[in-house]
Design a protein around this motif. Structure first.
Motif, mmCIF file in Angstrom:
data_model
loop_
_atom_site.group_PDB
_atom_site.id
_atom_site.type_symbol
_atom_site.label_atom_id
_atom_site.label_comp_id
_atom_site.label_asym_id
_atom_site.label_seq_id
_atom_site.Cartn_x
_atom_site.Cartn_y
_atom_site.Cartn_z
ATOM 1 N N UNK A 307 0.833 -1.203 0.000
ATOM 2 C CA UNK A 307 0.000 0.000 0.000
ATOM 3 C C UNK A 307 0.869 1.255 0.000
ATOM 4 N N UNK A 308 0.379 2.312 -0.683
ATOM 5 C CA UNK A 308 1.138 3.567 -0.778
ATOM 6 C C UNK A 308 1.189 4.306 0.543
ATOM 7 N N UNK A 309 0.060 4.345 1.252
ATOM 8 C CA UNK A 309 -0.037 5.113 2.509
ATOM 9 C C UNK A 309 0.108 4.211 3.730
ATOM 10 N N UNK A 310 0.757 3.069 3.583
ATOM 11 C CA UNK A 310 0.850 2.122 4.704
ATOM 12 C C UNK A 310 1.647 2.706 5.884
ATOM 13 N N UNK A 311 2.731 3.444 5.583
ATOM 14 C CA UNK A 311 3.571 3.971 6.674
ATOM 15 C C UNK A 311 2.792 4.920 7.564
ATOM 16 N N UNK A 312 2.056 5.851 6.902
ATOM 17 C CA UNK A 312 1.314 6.836 7.695
ATOM 18 C C UNK A 312 0.134 6.197 8.399
ATOM 19 N N UNK A 313 -0.428 5.168 7.825
ATOM 20 C CA UNK A 313 -1.538 4.480 8.485
ATOM 21 C C UNK A 313 -1.062 3.765 9.748
ATOM 22 N N UNK A 314 0.072 3.060 9.618
ATOM 23 C CA UNK A 314 0.621 2.358 10.793
ATOM 24 C C UNK A 314 1.062 3.362 11.864
ATOM 25 N N UNK A 315 1.687 4.493 11.430
ATOM 26 C CA UNK A 315 2.138 5.501 12.395
ATOM 27 C C UNK A 315 0.965 6.083 13.158
ATOM 28 N N UNK A 316 -0.148 6.372 12.422
ATOM 29 C CA UNK A 316 -1.331 6.904 13.085
ATOM 30 C C UNK A 316 -1.903 5.892 14.062
ATOM 31 N N UNK A 317 -1.898 4.624 13.685
ATOM 32 C CA UNK A 317 -2.385 3.588 14.585
ATOM 33 C C UNK A 317 -1.542 3.475 15.843
ATOM 34 N N UNK A 318 -0.229 3.597 15.697
ATOM 35 C CA UNK A 318 0.655 3.539 16.862
ATOM 36 C C UNK A 318 0.410 4.714 17.797
ATOM 37 N N UNK A 319 0.197 5.924 17.223
ATOM 38 C CA UNK A 319 -0.084 7.104 18.061
ATOM 39 C C UNK A 319 -1.376 6.903 18.830
ATOM 40 N N UNK A 320 -2.407 6.397 18.125
ATOM 41 C CA UNK A 320 -3.691 6.152 18.801
ATOM 42 C C UNK A 320 -3.520 5.121 19.911
ATOM 43 N N UNK A 321 -2.753 4.068 19.641
ATOM 44 C CA UNK A 321 -2.515 3.040 20.664
ATOM 45 C C UNK A 321 -1.778 3.626 21.869
ATOM 46 N N UNK A 322 -0.752 4.487 21.613
ATOM 47 C CA UNK A 322 -0.006 5.096 22.719
ATOM 48 C C UNK A 322 -0.907 5.982 23.556
ATOM 49 N N UNK A 323 -1.744 6.801 22.894
ATOM 50 C CA UNK A 323 -2.674 7.665 23.632
ATOM 51 C C UNK A 323 -3.648 6.818 24.445
ATOM 52 N N UNK A 324 -4.102 5.716 23.860
ATOM 53 C CA UNK A 324 -5.017 4.843 24.581
ATOM 54 C C UNK A 324 -4.373 4.231 25.815
ATOM 55 N N UNK A 325 -3.119 3.833 25.705
ATOM 56 C CA UNK A 325 -2.428 3.244 26.864
ATOM 57 C C UNK A 325 -2.254 4.299 27.968
ATOM 58 N N UNK A 326 -1.881 5.522 27.574
ATOM 59 C CA UNK A 326 -1.721 6.598 28.565
ATOM 60 C C UNK A 326 -3.049 6.893 29.240
ATOM 61 N N UNK A 327 -4.133 6.966 28.454
ATOM 62 C CA UNK A 327 -5.460 7.231 29.021
ATOM 63 C C UNK A 327 -5.858 6.113 29.980
ATOM 64 N N UNK A 328 -5.525 4.877 29.631
ATOM 65 C CA UNK A 328 -5.855 3.737 30.508
ATOM 66 C C UNK A 328 -5.065 3.807 31.824
ATOM 67 N N UNK A 329 -3.771 4.153 31.740
ATOM 68 C CA UNK A 329 -2.975 4.247 32.964
ATOM 69 C C UNK A 329 -3.447 5.394 33.850
#
Length: 335
Positions: A307-329
């Motif tokens: 996919x052409x936009x795979x890097x930015x899609x994965x990066x956005x997913x990682x940011x969302x996951x990090x924010x979710x972990x911080x919110x959970x903690x």
């Protein structure tokens, strides 16, 4: 080069710091008279006593002590001692005091020894300290307020020794206040080293004060025939004054311990906060590292590999996951 021997200062000679010392006769009613050591033996009133004060390093004074007290007792009076004490032999007593020199600092008190021989009708003091200035003989003579007994003289010396310690103890208290203020308001990193020096000084002071109190108590309770009820009361007052300084030192020591505990608690709290931040960063980046590691494997079948936009899609997913972990903690109150 001039080999002519130099004459000692007049003040030193007058205060009995050279030669055989200084002689004073107390009449037992508040009066005192200075006598020359070389003059005839002065008569002592029935209610009074005689004081002989000399330099413990003076050869003439040592010879006089051996003639008057014997070689053994003279050696006891002039030998350097490391602690305060009171020794009673028959109807005589020997008292060793430690006095801070004038203008001393808490870090360097320059302790001086004061050895006192007490017997009925006579007191002998051997010390490198200027005794006449230390006890204020000039004021005694002019005000007709001299000691009326040997015990009264020792009690006044104990009070003078306490007077020299009080400003030094006050300096230590001010230093402790400064350390505590620097710890609370400024978070001074050098507070621990300054506190260690202060605690060492407090220990040195207590080594002087408590034995001084004990020797005054010992002299008070000893059964010396020429001690009166008033003498014992005066010694008790001097002992109480010394004990008060000891209590103040004890209070400063306890405060120093509390300040030390505050320093340790502050360091432990800082370490806990640091470890908490490191643990939170580890928790946040651990799943992110796992995901990026799996996506970085050089094998067929990696999702979104073409996919052409795979890097930015994965990066956005990682940011969302990090924010979710911080919110959970934060929800679990771990942050």
């Amino acid at each position: 080069m001039d080999d002519t021997p130099r004459r000692p200062p007049t003040q030193t000679v007058e205060n009995g710091m050279v030669g055989v010392g200084a002689v004073l006769v107390f009449d037992g009613r508040g009066g005192a008279v200075r006598h020359e050591p070389s003059a005839a033996e002065p008569s002592v009133p029935a209610r009074g006593f005689k004081l002989v004060s000399g330099n413990s390093k003076s050869p003439e004074f040592k010879v006089w002590l051996k003639e008057e007290l014997g070689a053994f007792n003279a050696e006891l009076l002039t030998v350097p001692s490391t602690r305060s004490r009171c020794t009673v032999v028959e109807d005589r007593a020997m008292v060793v005091m430690r006095v801070a020199r004038p203008g001393a600092e808490p870090d360097d008190m320059g302790r001086q020894l004061l050895t006192i021989w007490i017997e009925k009708g006579r007191v002998i003091i051997a010390s490198e300290l200027n005794i006449l200035d230390f006890v204020g003989v000039t004021n005694w003579i002019s005000a007709h307020h001299a000691p009326i007994s040997p015990a009264d003289l020792v009690a006044r010396m104990g009070l003078r020794a306490a007077d020299r310690l009080e400003p030094l103890v006050e300096m230590l208290g001010n230093r402790l206040d400064s350390i505590e203020e620097g710890l609370i308001l400024q978070n001074n990193p050098k507070a621990n080293a300054r506190l260690a020096d202060l605690r060492r000084n407090l220990i040195n002071f207590r080594r002087i004060v408590w034995p001084q109190r004990d020797l005054l108590n010992t002299l008070e309770i000893e059964d010396l025939s020429f001690f009166t009820a008033r003498d014992r009361l005066r010694l008790r007052e001097a002992s109480a004054r010394t004990a008060r300084i000891g209590d103040e030192l004890q209070s400063l020591s306890e405060r120093a311990v509390l300040v030390h505990e505050q320093i340790i608690d502050a360091r432990a709290e800082q370490m806990n906060r640091t470890m908490l931040i490191l643990a939170a960063v580890t928790v946040v980046f651990m799943p992110l590292t796992l995901i990026t590691g799996m996506l970085g494997m050089n094998v067929e079948g990696i999702p979104l590999a073409g996919e052409t936009h795979a890097f930015w899609t994965v990066s956005l997913g990682l940011v969302v996951l990090a924010v979710g972990i911080i919110w959970w903690m934060r929800g679990r109150r771990w942050l």
